[in-house]
Design a protein around this motif. Structure first.
Motif, mmCIF file in Angstrom:
data_model
loop_
_atom_site.group_PDB
_atom_site.id
_atom_site.type_symbol
_atom_site.label_atom_id
_atom_site.label_comp_id
_atom_site.label_asym_id
_atom_site.label_seq_id
_atom_site.Cartn_x
_atom_site.Cartn_y
_atom_site.Cartn_z
ATOM 1 N N PHE A 1 0.829 -1.188 0.000
ATOM 2 C CA PHE A 1 0.000 0.000 0.000
ATOM 3 C C PHE A 1 0.872 1.251 0.000
ATOM 4 C CE2 PHE A 1 -2.656 3.197 2.134
ATOM 5 C CZ PHE A 1 -3.793 3.155 1.355
ATOM 6 N N ALA A 2 1.910 1.290 0.862
ATOM 7 C CA ALA A 2 2.814 2.439 0.941
ATOM 8 C C ALA A 2 3.551 2.613 -0.382
ATOM 9 C CB ALA A 2 3.804 2.254 2.086
ATOM 10 N N LYS A 3 3.968 1.523 -1.013
ATOM 11 C CA LYS A 3 4.707 1.568 -2.274
ATOM 12 C C LYS A 3 3.813 2.113 -3.385
ATOM 13 C CE LYS A 3 7.628 -1.483 -4.977
ATOM 14 N NZ LYS A 3 8.024 -2.869 -5.165
ATOM 15 N N ASN A 4 2.535 1.687 -3.432
ATOM 16 C CA ASN A 4 1.605 2.136 -4.464
ATOM 17 C C ASN A 4 1.334 3.632 -4.394
ATOM 18 O OD1 ASN A 4 1.374 -0.440 -5.493
ATOM 19 N ND2 ASN A 4 -0.500 -0.916 -4.346
ATOM 20 N N PHE A 5 1.332 4.189 -3.188
ATOM 21 C CA PHE A 5 1.056 5.616 -3.040
ATOM 22 C C PHE A 5 2.325 6.457 -2.948
ATOM 23 C CE2 PHE A 5 -3.044 3.909 -1.809
ATOM 24 C CZ PHE A 5 -3.900 4.730 -2.517
ATOM 25 N N GLY A 6 3.491 5.845 -3.156
ATOM 26 C CA GLY A 6 4.756 6.568 -3.185
ATOM 27 C C GLY A 6 5.208 7.065 -1.818
ATOM 28 N N VAL A 7 4.846 6.330 -0.775
ATOM 29 C CA VAL A 7 5.240 6.704 0.581
ATOM 30 C C VAL A 7 6.252 5.680 1.072
ATOM 31 C CG1 VAL A 7 4.418 7.061 2.937
ATOM 32 C CG2 VAL A 7 2.958 7.671 1.021
ATOM 33 N N LYS A 8 7.286 6.193 1.744
ATOM 34 C CA LYS A 8 8.290 5.279 2.292
ATOM 35 C C LYS A 8 7.650 4.469 3.413
ATOM 36 C CE LYS A 8 12.193 8.277 1.345
ATOM 37 N NZ LYS A 8 13.301 9.035 1.926
ATOM 38 N N PRO A 9 8.037 3.204 3.582
ATOM 39 C CA PRO A 9 7.456 2.380 4.653
ATOM 40 C C PRO A 9 7.654 2.976 6.046
ATOM 41 C CG PRO A 9 8.643 1.006 3.098
ATOM 42 C CD PRO A 9 8.905 2.420 2.701
ATOM 43 N N GLU A 10 8.779 3.666 6.284
ATOM 44 C CA GLU A 10 9.026 4.277 7.590
ATOM 45 C C GLU A 10 8.017 5.384 7.867
ATOM 46 O OE1 GLU A 10 11.623 4.277 5.207
ATOM 47 O OE2 GLU A 10 12.462 2.398 5.927
ATOM 48 N N GLU A 11 7.719 6.199 6.836
ATOM 49 C CA GLU A 11 6.749 7.274 7.008
ATOM 50 C C GLU A 11 5.354 6.701 7.228
ATOM 51 O OE1 GLU A 11 6.974 9.978 3.735
ATOM 52 O OE2 GLU A 11 9.040 10.519 4.184
ATOM 53 N N TYR A 12 5.030 5.629 6.473
ATOM 54 C CA TYR A 12 3.725 4.990 6.643
ATOM 55 C C TYR A 12 3.578 4.465 8.075
ATOM 56 C CZ TYR A 12 -0.265 1.942 5.931
ATOM 57 O OH TYR A 12 -1.490 1.340 6.028
ATOM 58 N N ALA A 13 4.641 3.849 8.597
ATOM 59 C CA ALA A 13 4.606 3.315 9.957
ATOM 60 C C ALA A 13 4.465 4.451 10.967
ATOM 61 C CB ALA A 13 5.859 2.501 10.246
ATOM 62 N N LYS A 14 5.114 5.573 10.692
ATOM 63 C CA LYS A 14 5.066 6.708 11.593
ATOM 64 C C LYS A 14 3.642 7.268 11.707
ATOM 65 C CE LYS A 14 7.078 11.323 12.096
ATOM 66 N NZ LYS A 14 7.989 12.287 11.499
ATOM 67 N N PHE A 15 2.939 7.348 10.578
ATOM 68 C CA PHE A 15 1.594 7.929 10.581
ATOM 69 C C PHE A 15 0.502 6.895 10.764
ATOM 70 C CE2 PHE A 15 4.128 11.149 8.415
ATOM 71 C CZ PHE A 15 3.790 12.255 9.172
ATOM 72 N N LYS A 16 0.853 5.648 10.870
ATOM 73 C CA LYS A 16 -0.123 4.571 11.017
ATOM 74 C C LYS A 16 -0.922 4.721 12.316
ATOM 75 C CE LYS A 16 -0.300 -0.446 11.480
ATOM 76 N NZ LYS A 16 0.467 -1.670 11.473
ATOM 77 N N PHE A 17 -0.289 5.183 13.396
ATOM 78 C CA PHE A 17 -0.943 5.234 14.695
ATOM 79 C C PHE A 17 -1.534 6.593 15.026
ATOM 80 C CE2 PHE A 17 1.996 1.671 15.018
ATOM 81 C CZ PHE A 17 1.129 0.715 15.472
ATOM 82 N N LYS A 18 -1.519 7.556 14.088
ATOM 83 C CA LYS A 18 -2.087 8.889 14.369
ATOM 84 C C LYS A 18 -3.516 8.956 13.974
ATOM 85 C CE LYS A 18 1.871 11.720 14.751
ATOM 86 N NZ LYS A 18 2.430 12.992 14.521
#
Length: 180
Positions: free
Chosen positions: A163-180
């Motif tokens: 999902f992060a790759k499809n939207f051009g987001v780094k996995p670290e950033e996705y993990a960071k915003f996952k819990f907000k």
């Protein structure tokens, strides 16, 4: 003390545990009487000892044994000197502790510590009244905070990585915003 026997206090039955029922209670008046008697005996013993010491000194003076008296005094002083030095060191330590305790008080409250007390009495006074002089910091319960953020060591599932790759987001950033 009188020759008459003191009648034991009546035991009152109560629903307390058996251990406390078997204990004998001493009336406060009787306890005060015994303590006062003990204090008087201690005073009498101290005066008797002082009188005995004075008589011994008088006898030695009469016999012209000044040297023995001087040696006794020197021995007494030698025995007391280490105690005096230890007391001085303890007094310095207590003064340092008192200074640090007063330094912890707000500037406006330092004048409330009574000056006429000794160092020990000031420390006792501070231990009893410090909570009144210092504003307590409220406990941080996390009110108003949004979430706990990302827990340490969060791993993304394969779906989340895709999902992060499809939207051009780094996995670290996705993990960071996952819990907000």
């Amino acid at each position: 003390m009188t020759d008459q026997a003191v009648a034991p206090a009546a035991v009152v039955e109560s629903p307390a545990s058996p251990a406390s029922q078997s204990e004998h209670m001493i009336p406060k008046s009787r306890l005060d009487e015994v303590l006062e008697s003990n204090r008087k005996l201690q005073e009498k013993l101290a005066t008797t000892e002082k009188e005995r010491q004075d008589q011994l000194e008088a006898q030695l003076k009469e016999q012209g044994k000044w040297k023995e008296i001087a040696e006794q005094r020197a021995n007494e002083m030698a025995a007391l000197k280490p105690k005096a030095e230890a007391a001085d060191a303890i007094e310095l330590t207590l003064k340092d502790v008192l200074a640090s305790q007063i330094a912890e008080l707000p500037e406006t409250m330092r004048g409330l510590v009574p000056d006429e007390l000794s160092t020990q009495q000031k420390l006792q006074w501070l231990s009893k009244n410090k909570s009144l002089l210092v504003k307590q910091k409220p406990v941080d319960i996390g009110a108003g905070k949004q979430g706990g953020g990302q827990p340490a060591g969060v791993e993304l599932t394969a779906e989340e990585q895709d999902f992060a790759k499809n939207f051009g987001v780094k996995p670290e950033e996705y993990a960071k915003f996952k819990f907000k």
